[in-house]
Design a protein around this motif. Structure first.
Motif, PDB file in Angstrom:
ATOM      1  N   GLY A 691       1.964  -7.614  -2.278  1.00  0.00           N
ATOM      2  CA  GLY A 691       0.539  -7.476  -2.562  1.00  0.00           C
ATOM      3  C   GLY A 691      -0.355  -8.194  -1.569  1.00  0.00           C
ATOM      4  O   GLY A 691      -0.001  -8.410  -0.406  1.00  0.00           O
ATOM      5  N   ALA A 692      -1.555  -8.572  -2.049  1.00  0.00           N
ATOM      6  CA  ALA A 692      -2.564  -9.187  -1.186  1.00  0.00           C
ATOM      7  C   ALA A 692      -2.123 -10.584  -0.759  1.00  0.00           C
ATOM      8  O   ALA A 692      -1.531 -11.345  -1.524  1.00  0.00           O
ATOM      9  CB  ALA A 692      -3.909  -9.246  -1.899  1.00  0.00           C
ATOM     10  N   LEU A 693      -2.455 -10.936   0.498  1.00  0.00           N
ATOM     11  CA  LEU A 693      -1.996 -12.190   1.084  1.00  0.00           C
ATOM     12  C   LEU A 693      -2.580 -13.401   0.367  1.00  0.00           C
ATOM     13  O   LEU A 693      -1.881 -14.391   0.157  1.00  0.00           O
ATOM     14  CB  LEU A 693      -2.369 -12.227   2.575  1.00  0.00           C
ATOM     15  CG  LEU A 693      -2.014 -13.506   3.346  1.00  0.00           C
ATOM     16  CD1 LEU A 693      -0.523 -13.767   3.294  1.00  0.00           C
ATOM     17  CD2 LEU A 693      -2.487 -13.397   4.795  1.00  0.00           C
ATOM     18  N   ASP A 694      -3.872 -13.368  -0.009  1.00  0.00           N
ATOM     19  CA  ASP A 694      -4.465 -14.548  -0.630  1.00  0.00           C
ATOM     20  C   ASP A 694      -3.785 -14.875  -1.957  1.00  0.00           C
ATOM     21  O   ASP A 694      -3.446 -16.022  -2.242  1.00  0.00           O
ATOM     22  CB  ASP A 694      -5.976 -14.373  -0.806  1.00  0.00           C
ATOM     23  CG  ASP A 694      -6.338 -13.193  -1.692  1.00  0.00           C
ATOM     24  OD1 ASP A 694      -5.497 -12.277  -1.856  1.00  0.00           O
ATOM     25  OD2 ASP A 694      -7.460 -13.164  -2.229  1.00  0.00           O
ATOM     26  N   ARG A 695      -3.573 -13.860  -2.787  1.00  0.00           N
ATOM     27  CA  ARG A 695      -2.922 -14.087  -4.064  1.00  0.00           C
ATOM     28  C   ARG A 695      -1.476 -14.532  -3.875  1.00  0.00           C
ATOM     29  O   ARG A 695      -0.977 -15.413  -4.583  1.00  0.00           O
ATOM     30  CB  ARG A 695      -2.980 -12.803  -4.902  1.00  0.00           C
ATOM     31  CG  ARG A 695      -2.181 -12.824  -6.203  1.00  0.00           C
ATOM     32  CD  ARG A 695      -2.538 -13.969  -7.105  1.00  0.00           C
ATOM     33  NE  ARG A 695      -3.954 -13.952  -7.448  1.00  0.00           N
ATOM     34  CZ  ARG A 695      -4.569 -14.916  -8.118  1.00  0.00           C
ATOM     35  NH1 ARG A 695      -3.885 -15.984  -8.496  1.00  0.00           N
ATOM     36  NH2 ARG A 695      -5.856 -14.834  -8.388  1.00  0.00           N
TER      37      ARG A 695
END
Length: 970
Positions: A691-695
């Motif tokens: 998924g998304a890098l920040d999460r």
């Protein structure tokens, strides 16, 4: 049943059952138990019919022979639920075929549905002007003389806002019978999904296809964000966001969280089941988050808290000392592994040496050499050298495991712990000792000063050592050689009256006790200085000064030549264009042409949706499988277009595919294809598991090394270099728009805000409006709406900060206005904790106010490659100030600390998940927090390195804090 009312042309319809029904399809029906239908102008008639052996009543009118018909029926006042602004009217009716009448009769085959809103019941008062036409109703099946055909139609009445409404039916010359009227609205029923409870919600209108509903976790469940779900216009729940999970010590049972039974545990919030306590642990209470070790068993700091406990290893067996080189003072120690390793595989060994003289023993000291080492041994042998003769040595070999520190160190040395074996041995050999090395202490034109080292001697009863030094000139003519021999009492000598600039060979050998040479010797060559040496040194110094002056002049001229270039030329210097250049799909008159040109059409039968993984701007996002004949099945992400879309929404939705389809790079999200020729449009891309890098970084805080994080940044930079080379500006580069797969490979995605650059490298895209992500956007893009590759470089610097800070929000909780003000006042984000200095310096280069001086993406890729090739360059850590990086609140507690409670402090540093750990450890006020050390933090259960450092650095910052500080004050 229909009953005529005396004196009025009205009928009262009594329902035989209450018409408030709940259906499994989430359609909530409401209907008054009494519906008053009034006949106006011309009377409709109640007729009794038999259909399929059953009698039913109908309200009918059939005045087709009379001109200008205007017959009305009106319901009683129907109260409306406040949130139900959209209702459905289901009609069952019969219309007779006009062909069954005389051709001269003015017959019709339709009737009209009207509605009127009101805040109160007006009784039998009826005014046609108050009613608004909803729709003309035409039958699908016309009843002829030979048979009766019942029609069913459902019509929508939208945008209702008052307390209630009336329905009315107008006949203007048809032969029609009204059999049934049902009035209802749609709602998503109350439900529990993924341990989140959502209330009953009335479905929205067509203009509000998805209505967001916030829920709450069931008891003993929690979620990082408020759970949300969407209610569709059809009364169905879709796209849940923020799933709840059972707290530690609780497991999911149906739609509830129940505590673990004694003997079971669950360590983290998850949907998993409680697990039995591992070996050598005990679970005495219900609801355990972990099982403590039994007496005599331990866990290492690196062991997972959910793992088994281990015992101490027993002593190594069969310790033996073997002499390998007696004259060199070497021993080989060997032993067998312990009988019992305590159930662990991380067994290591340490060796301790003690020398004994006159009944007293003391450590052997640093002069003793161990091969390969004296501690951390994984093999069961070690070579010990540099031992003296005539001494007794005691060697202690101890077995260690990851848990030895908890018990082995507590045993007194006089009473060796059970993991220790000891052996006493001696070395005996005679003079002379070995000469180990020879060095020049000082040299001149006519003299040389020498010294040499010898192997250690016995400390007791050792006779003094004498040395024989022999030297001669190094001469090719060996027929006549003159040797000089010196007998010395010490291990150094100064030899004078030597020839200038001449090489000499020196040999030194220790003498035995009877004065004869013995033992080993060593020979070295040394040369006296030349008479011209001083002049040579001076000439070399002058030459070096001249070379330095030339270098300074060249650099100065080169810098002046650069300064003559324009500021913009320095950044946008002319370079070769790539063979492929991005084409803006918005330049196509028909956007559908751009989609077909840059994207592959996929048949919907080749796509299998598996699970909703999110809600995008245009609709749900699914994980699925792409099955194309002749190809291997691949996991994909499927973006869908929500129902009720406009043509503009469809074009905007597909334009992202037109952009993505032009890119082919391993660090750009890959477009598999689109579905455009069928009712439901879709965009199919490769599936990124993490998924998304920040999460992803938030979920794995502290679990990656700087080297791994820089590797991720290198991938993002490579993707952005590819886009920049294609004359393309992203405009929304942020960690949330970077996707990560199972191999930790990062790929740039989300091209919704992206636009093209003109052919001119100075070209910019200027927008007159739209949202700008302030925290990631360069100041010139915020101020003038100008976006270039240089503004993307600024955004990349913010992404670097996000990555090194493990997903921390840039500028913390500052408002957008505060962020813009701070940047204009030259404030820049401080270095994240443990960030390499070289990486932070690159961030600062990306955030230069003058965009022409920022590095290009090609430069960034080269620098990151250089750092990855030299991992040691990442060991130098940038200065970290916890008072800046961890924002403090504006209030101060009564105890003088900047926080009123431990929970408030933990929440400020995003570590609130450890509140219970501090409470259980009895740490309930900030004075106790300030006394904590690293070991104390570990002991209360903080095991992740990143979390441990964050808490420790915060405590360090609080100790140095004498007054409340803000970011700007610092």
């Amino acid at each position: 049943h229909f009953f005529p009312l005396r004196g009025l042309r009205c009928l009262l319809f009594f329902q035989s059952f209450l018409e408030i029904l709940y259906r499994t399809s989430s359609l909530l029906v409401f209907f008054a138990s009494k519906v008053l239908i009034c006949v106006v102008l011309f009377q409709w008639e109640v007729v009794q019919k038999t259909l399929n052996g059953s009698q039913f009543y109908a309200y009918s009118v059939c005045n087709v022979g009379e001109p200008e018909q205007d017959n009305w029926l009106r319901t009683t006042f129907i109260q409306r639920r406040p949130s139900a602004s959209r209702i459905f009217v289901e009609l069952q009716f019969i219309v007779r075929d006009c062909n069954s009448f005389d051709a001269s009769v003015p017959c019709k085959e339709t009737f009209n549905l009207f509605t009127s809103e009101s805040d109160a019941d007006v009784g039998t008062t009826f005014r046609k002007g108050q009613f608004k036409k909803v729709v003309t109703i035409a039958p699908d099946e016309i009843t002829s003389k030979n048979g009766m055909r019942i029609n069913t139609e459902t019509k929508v009445v939208d945008n209702l806002s008052r307390k209630g409404f009336y329905l009315a039916f107008q006949d203007i010359g048809a032969c029609v019978a009204l059999l049934s009227v049902k009035v209802y609205y749609k709602a998503c029923t109350a439900t529990v999904e993924s341990l989140a409870r959502f209330p009953e919600t009335v479905a929205g209108s067509e203009n509000q296809a998805l209505r967001e509903v916030k829920g709450e976790c069931v008891e003993n469940a929690q979620s990082e964000e408020v759970p949300r779900i969407y209610c569709t216009a059809d009364g169905e729940w879709v796209v849940q966001v923020g799933h709840c999970q059972c707290k530690p010590g609780y497991e999911k049972v149906g739609d509830t969280c129940q505590e673990c039974q004694p003997g079971f545990f669950k360590a983290a919030s998850s949907d998993g089941k409680c697990e039995p306590c591992p070996a050598n642990t005990q679970g005495l209470e219900a609801g355990a988050a972990f099982c403590p070790c039994m007496d005599g068993f331990y866990q290492a700091p690196t062991d997972p808290i959910t793992g088994p406990c281990s015992g101490l290893p027993t002593a190594p067996r069969d310790l033996v000392a073997t002499t390998t080189q007696l004259s060199a003072g070497k021993l080989l120690l060997s032993w067998s592994p312990p009988d019992d390793t305590g159930g662990r595989s991380d067994i290591t060994y340490s060796v301790e040496c003690q020398s004994c003289e006159g009944g007293a023993c003391r450590p052997c000291g640093e002069k003793i050499r161990y091969e390969p080492a004296s501690a951390g041994l994984t093999l069961t042998r070690v070579t010990v050298s540099e031992l003296d003769a005539h001494l007794n040595y005691t060697f202690i070999v101890e077995a260690h495991s990851g848990v030895s520190m908890f018990a082995g160190q507590a045993s007194a040395r006089a009473h060796k712990p059970p993991s220790t074996s000891a052996l006493t041995t001696s070395l005996h050999y005679t003079d002379p000792p070995k000469i180990t090395s020879m060095t020049v202490i000082e040299k001149s034109v006519t003299s040389l000063s020498l010294s040499w080292d010898v192997s250690p001697r016995p400390r007791l009863h050792a006779p003094p050592i004498r040395y024989e030094l022999t030297y001669r000139k190094k001469d090719d003519n060996l027929d006549v050689t003159t040797y000089t021999v010196l007998i010395l009492e010490k291990s150094s000598v100064q030899i004078s009256e030597l020839a200038p600039g001449t090489a000499y060979l020196f040999r030194v050998q220790a003498l035995s006790s009877d004065g004869s040479p013995g033992g080993s010797s060593i020979e070295e060559q040394y040369e006296t200085l030349h008479e011209s040496t001083s002049a040579s040194i001076l000439a070399a110094a002058v030459g070096g000064a001249v070379m330095l002056f030339i270098v300074v002049v060249v650099l100065f001229l080169k810098r002046n030549s650069h300064s003559r270039q324009g500021a913009e030329d320095n950044y946008f210097s002319k370079q070769l264009k790539p063979l492929k250049t991005y084409v803006d799909p918005h330049t196509y008159e028909d956007p559908n042409v751009a989609v077909l040109k840059f994207a592959t059409e996929i048949h919907p039968s080749h796509i299998t949706k598996q699970k909703v993984i999110g809600a995008g701007e245009f609709g749900e996002v699914y994980r699925g499988i792409l099955k194309v004949p002749g190809r291997k099945d691949v996991a994909v992400a499927i973006k869908t277009l929500k129902p009720g879309y406009t043509e503009k929404q469809r074009q905007d939705f597909l334009s992202e595919a037109s952009i993505m389809g032009q890119f082919t790079h391993q660090n750009i999200i890959r477009l598999e294809g689109v579905v455009t020729k069928f009712k439901h449009a879709m965009i199919v891309t490769e599936y990124m598991e993490n998924g998304a890098l920040d999460r992803y970084l938030k979920d794995h805080d502290g679990e990656f090394s700087s080297f791994q994080l820089v590797g991720m940044l290198r991938g993002i930079a490579a993707g952005m270099k590819y886009l920049s080379d294609m004359s393309y500006v992203h405009r929304d580069l942020a960690a949330r728009n970077i996707l990560v797969n199972n191999n930790l490979e990062c790929k740039v995605s989300d091209f919704g805000l992206s636009r093209v650059l003109e052919d001119d490298p100075e070209g910019t895209y200027t927008t007159s409006g739209g949202k700008i992500p302030i925290r990631w956007t360069a100041p010139e893009a915020i101020a003038y709406r100008k976006f270039t590759s240089a503004s993307d470089v600024w955004s990349f610097g913010i992404v670097m900060w996000e990555v090194m800070a493990f997903g921390e929000r840039p500028y913390w909780d500052m408002s957008n206005h505060e962020v813009m003000k701070a940047i204009n006042e030259a404030f820049r984000l401080p270095a994240p904790m443990d960030c390499p200095s070289a990486v932070y310096q690159l961030m600062l280069q990306c955030w230069l106010q003058d965009r022409s001086k920022r590095p290009r993406f090609g430069d960034i890729v080269s620098l990151l490659d250089k750092l990855l090739r030299s991992p040691d360059s990442l060991k130098t850590i940038a200065d970290f100030d916890p008072r800046v990086s961890i924002r403090l609140p504006s209030t101060s507690g009564s105890d003088g600390s900047p926080f009123r409670s431990v929970s408030e402090w933990l929440e400020s540093i995003k570590m609130s998940q450890y509140s219970e750990n501090f409470t259980c450890a009895g740490i309930i006020n900030m004075d106790q927090v300030l006394q904590m050390k690293n070991e104390d933090i570990k002991n209360i259960g903080v095991r992740l390195p990143g979390h441990l450092k964050r808490i420790a650095y915060s405590i360090l910052g609080l100790k140095d804090q004498t007054s409340t500080l803000s970011v700007f004050a610092v």
